[in-house]
Design an enzyme around this catalytic site. Structure first.
Site, PDB file in Angstrom:
ATOM      1  N   TYR A 256       0.895  -1.327  -0.063  1.00 33.02           N
ATOM      2  CA  TYR A 256      -0.011   0.070   0.041  1.00 33.02           C
ATOM      3  C   TYR A 256       0.846   1.365   0.129  1.00 33.02           C
ATOM      4  CZ  TYR A 256      -4.494  -2.290  -0.053  1.00 33.02           C
ATOM      5  OH  TYR A 256      -5.665  -3.075  -0.352  1.00 33.02           O
ATOM      6  N   HIS A 411      -5.178  -2.363   7.228  1.00 33.63           N
ATOM      7  CA  HIS A 411      -4.545  -3.460   6.250  1.00 33.63           C
ATOM      8  C   HIS A 411      -3.690  -4.164   7.157  1.00 33.63           C
ATOM      9  CE1 HIS A 411      -6.592  -2.224   2.658  1.00 33.63           C
ATOM     10  NE2 HIS A 411      -6.211  -1.106   2.816  1.00 33.63           N
TER      11      HIS A 411
END
Length: 733
Positions: A256, A411
């Site tokens: 990410y 996440h």
């Protein structure tokens, strides 16, 4: 076409106006630039021959309308840049006509018909993708602005851009006013179009976030985040401040970070061009430039990002986001020639002044090989929330990643003190990554699969300790987000012993974990030996499981493995329900060895220090998986039952090879004959590795007093050892 004098300050975002002449006169001078321009011309020339299609949205990721709108913004951005470089009118016409088509439909579009997102978009199923669209289309609009008439500009801004910016921010605060990669895209989308329109209100909203209605303060979304409260920071600068550590590590992990670096950097470039007074590339001690280096270092030898947290395997620095990152970091940084080396490997550059500078450097031979190194990256905005260590061998293409970070926002995974191992760009001891097939419509519309929560995030999916078959923090996000692991010491200065130690005190109440990972050179052994020591202390007795996941075919196990005729799941929850129990062995010796051959024809041996009664449970991933969402993964779990204190110790060797053509193997067996824990107390652990040639190497690590100048003195097996610093390593015979 508009009067050129009307918009003589354009372009101004990615392409600086004063750099335009140089870009237009750069062909046939710099091979990397030429190759990129020609490849884009070929691609977009074919695209603009087709009719423009702006379909009414209906699909999730991977579906036709989703893909069409995504291709539209990618193609429009490329075409607009080509217009500025070539001054060929068809490129501008294509972008103008596409934007006007969007302007016809946007204001009347309802929310996307797919209701699964916490923040539904209009063009796409989630606001995140709408923000992607606007980030790219802002660049396209800026690059053809000088071609548009005042009437066309008015239509686009009134009917498309301002309504979309307001929708992404004012109308969806749960998306915009957060600290998360989603919000970064939202902030940048609003900021980029604000810069393109010289709309100071939108620019300020993007930079600083927005004031929010009291009814939404603290409202939780469905993705692990919260709308920012009145006294909390939000916006681009807050997203730049909080998730990045001083070392440039992004708390969500490299997958990410790669995704977020594009909006971070392109907005920074736009701000540098239009608001140089902000000195954005100097913000937080130049953290954006540090972040590019950190991200590049978090790749294996093939350039793939280490897939920790929610990370899809195979994503690499060959992605378009990293082409942009390398170019921007080179141009606004110290003009590091090693970044030029990466750009040459990538085979393309960004079509603006940053890419041209890289192409010029490549043509002039201003290139230095990009080198990977062992490094420590701190986590947390102040660098005090654990971290991530990468240990690289000096004589093998062997890379070890040790994770002791904070939670990693929504996440993150419940995998404190986990590690993974790679050789030649291939997984040896893997991390599962995420359970998702991005943009594959057949798999939940390309979105996250339920197995991401039931398996990939769970502790047993990782190479770290599981207590009583429960995940760290009981799998609760808010609890996990409140804690982080603690670095005790690290030393990567010496090739013969590269070592790091970290502790975790909060994953299980009343239990502390201390893990030491080392990459050692052993006399008489031509490959490095990875040593793993995990010590547990608890207030009460528990069952402790330590999984080891591997890639390949088991060749030998020195314990008798009982195989049943019927597969059964290992457990019922916390990830155990997804593991088939394929065999069990009970240790009857002080050492257990597991020898396997992987798909790349390399041999590996794991030597475990086992106690009488330890169980070795052989598992295969795939139970309770009716839709085949889980990838094949074998492993072995070392289990110690009903004890307060325990020490796990293991040595892993990467050795030899097999040639299927000659049908010959070499170095098929490991070099160690014994691994023994010779001392363990509250202050020290001593471990002896004995080779088959009879050489004995001892590693002693401190569990307290880790300072480099602290003197230590202890006796093991009637022999005294004195040293300074947090560890001692040497030969004892």
């Amino acid at each position: 076409m508009a009067d050129a004098a009307y918009n003589d300050k354009y372009p101004s975002l990615m392409i600086a106006h004063d750099a335009l002449e140089g870009l237009q006169n750069s062909m046939d001078k710099y091979p990397l630039w030429d190759a990129t321009v020609k490849a884009n011309i070929k691609e977009i020339s074919d695209v603009i021959k087709d009719s423009i299609e702006v379909p009414i949205p209906k699909d999730m990721a991977g579906g036709y309308t989703h893909t069409r709108h995504k291709n539209n913004y990618l193609n429009a951005q490329k075409a607009a840049v080509l217009y500025q470089i070539t001054q060929e009118e068809p490129y501008a016409i294509y972008v103008r006509d596409m934007l006007l088509e969007y302007a016809k439909i946007y204001k009347d579009l309802p929310l996307h018909p797919e209701p699964r997102s916490y923040a539904r978009g209009k063009l796409f199923w989630q606001c995140l993708n709408d923000a992607n669209w606007l980030v790219y289309m802002s660049q396209a609009y800026d690059a053809i602005h000088s071609y548009l008439t005042p009437q066309e500009i008015s239509i686009l801004e009134k009917h498309l851009f301002v309504p979309m910016a307001d929708f992404l921010s004012l109308e969806t605060p749960q998306f915009f006013n957060r600290i998360h990669n989603h919000s970064t895209w939202g902030n940048v989308a609003v900021g980029m179009i604000g810069l393109a329109m010289d709309n100071q209100e939108l620019i300020d909203r993007a930079l600083y976030g927005m004031e929010i209605d009291s009814t939404t303060i603290g409202q939780k979304d469905n993705d692990g985040g919260f709308i920012r409260t009145a006294d909390q920071k939000a916006g681009f600068l807050a997203n730049l401040e909080e998730p990045f550590s001083p070392d440039g590590y992004y708390t969500e992990g490299p997958y990410y970070q790669r995704y977020a670096m594009y909006p971070f950097l392109v907005f920074a470039q736009g701000l540098q061009n239009k608001r140089p007074d902000l000195k954005i590339f100097e913000y937080k001690d130049s953290v954006l430039l540090k972040a590019v280096d950190a991200l590049l270092q978090l790749t294996d030898s093939d350039g793939d990002f280490f897939p920790i947290n929610d990370g899809q395997k195979g994503m690499s620095y060959y992605s378009r986001e990293l082409v942009s990152a390398v170019n921007i970091a080179y141009y606004y940084g110290s003009r590091n020639p090693s970044l030029v080396d990466l750009a040459i490997k990538q085979g393309q550059v960004q079509l603006d002044q940053t890419g041209l500078a890289v192409a010029q450097a490549a043509a002039n031979g201003n290139v230095k090989p990009f080198e990977k190194r062992s490094l420590m990256l701190r986590d947390g905005s102040q660098g005090d929330e654990g971290g991530l260590a990468v240990i690289r061998s000096d004589r093998q293409d062997l890379e070890l990643l040790f994770k002791f970070t904070g939670q990693g926002l929504s996440h993150g995974h419940y995998d404190k003190l986990s590690y993974s191992l790679y050789q030649d760009g291939h997984e040896v001891i893997p991390d599962y990554g995420l359970a998702r097939f991005v943009n594959v419509e057949q798999k939940n519309g390309g979105g996250y699969l339920k197995e991401n929560k039931t398996w990939a995030k769970q502790t047993v999916a990782h190479n770290t300790l599981v207590q009583d078959e429960k995940s760290h923090f009981d799998g609760d996000y808010e609890t996990g987000a409140a804690h982080h692991s603690q670095l005790e010491f690290y030393d990567f200065a010496f090739a013969k012993a590269k070592i790091v130690q970290a502790t975790e005190q909060n994953a299980y109440p009343g239990t502390s974990m201390n893990r030491t990972i080392a990459m050692l050179q052993v006399p008489g052994v031509d490959h490095d030996v990875v040593v793993d020591i995990l010590k547990i202390n608890s207030n009460e007795s528990h069952q402790y499981d330590l999984p080891l996941y591997y890639q390949g075919q088991i060749l030998q196990v020195n314990q008798k493995v009982k195989k049943g005729n019927e597969l059964k799941p290992l457990g019922t929850q916390n990830g155990y329900q997804h593991l088939w129990k394929s065999g069990v062995a009970t240790a009857n010796s002080d050492n257990t060895t597991l020898n396997w051959l992987d798909a790349y024809k390399r041999f590996y041996t794991a030597t475990m220090a086992t106690s009488q009664g330890d169980q070795l449970i052989f598992v295969d991933l795939g139970a309770n998986d009716p839709f085949n969402n889980l990838k094949t993964q074998p492993g072995v779990i070392q289990r110690k039952s009903t004890t307060k204190e325990a020490v796990f110790a293991m040595a892993i060797e990467a050795h030899g090879s097999y040639d299927p053509v000659s049908e010959l193997s070499s170095g098929a067996y490991g070099s160690l004959s014994n691994l023994e824990i010779v001392s363990s107390n509250e202050d020290y652990i001593g471990l002896v590795l004995t080779t088959k040639k009879g050489i004995m190497q001892m590693l002693i690590v401190t569990l307290r007093d880790h300072e480099k100048d602290t003197d230590h003195d202890m006796t093991i097996n009637n022999k005294n050892y004195k040293w300074t610093g947090p560890y001692w390593y040497g030969q004892i015979n």
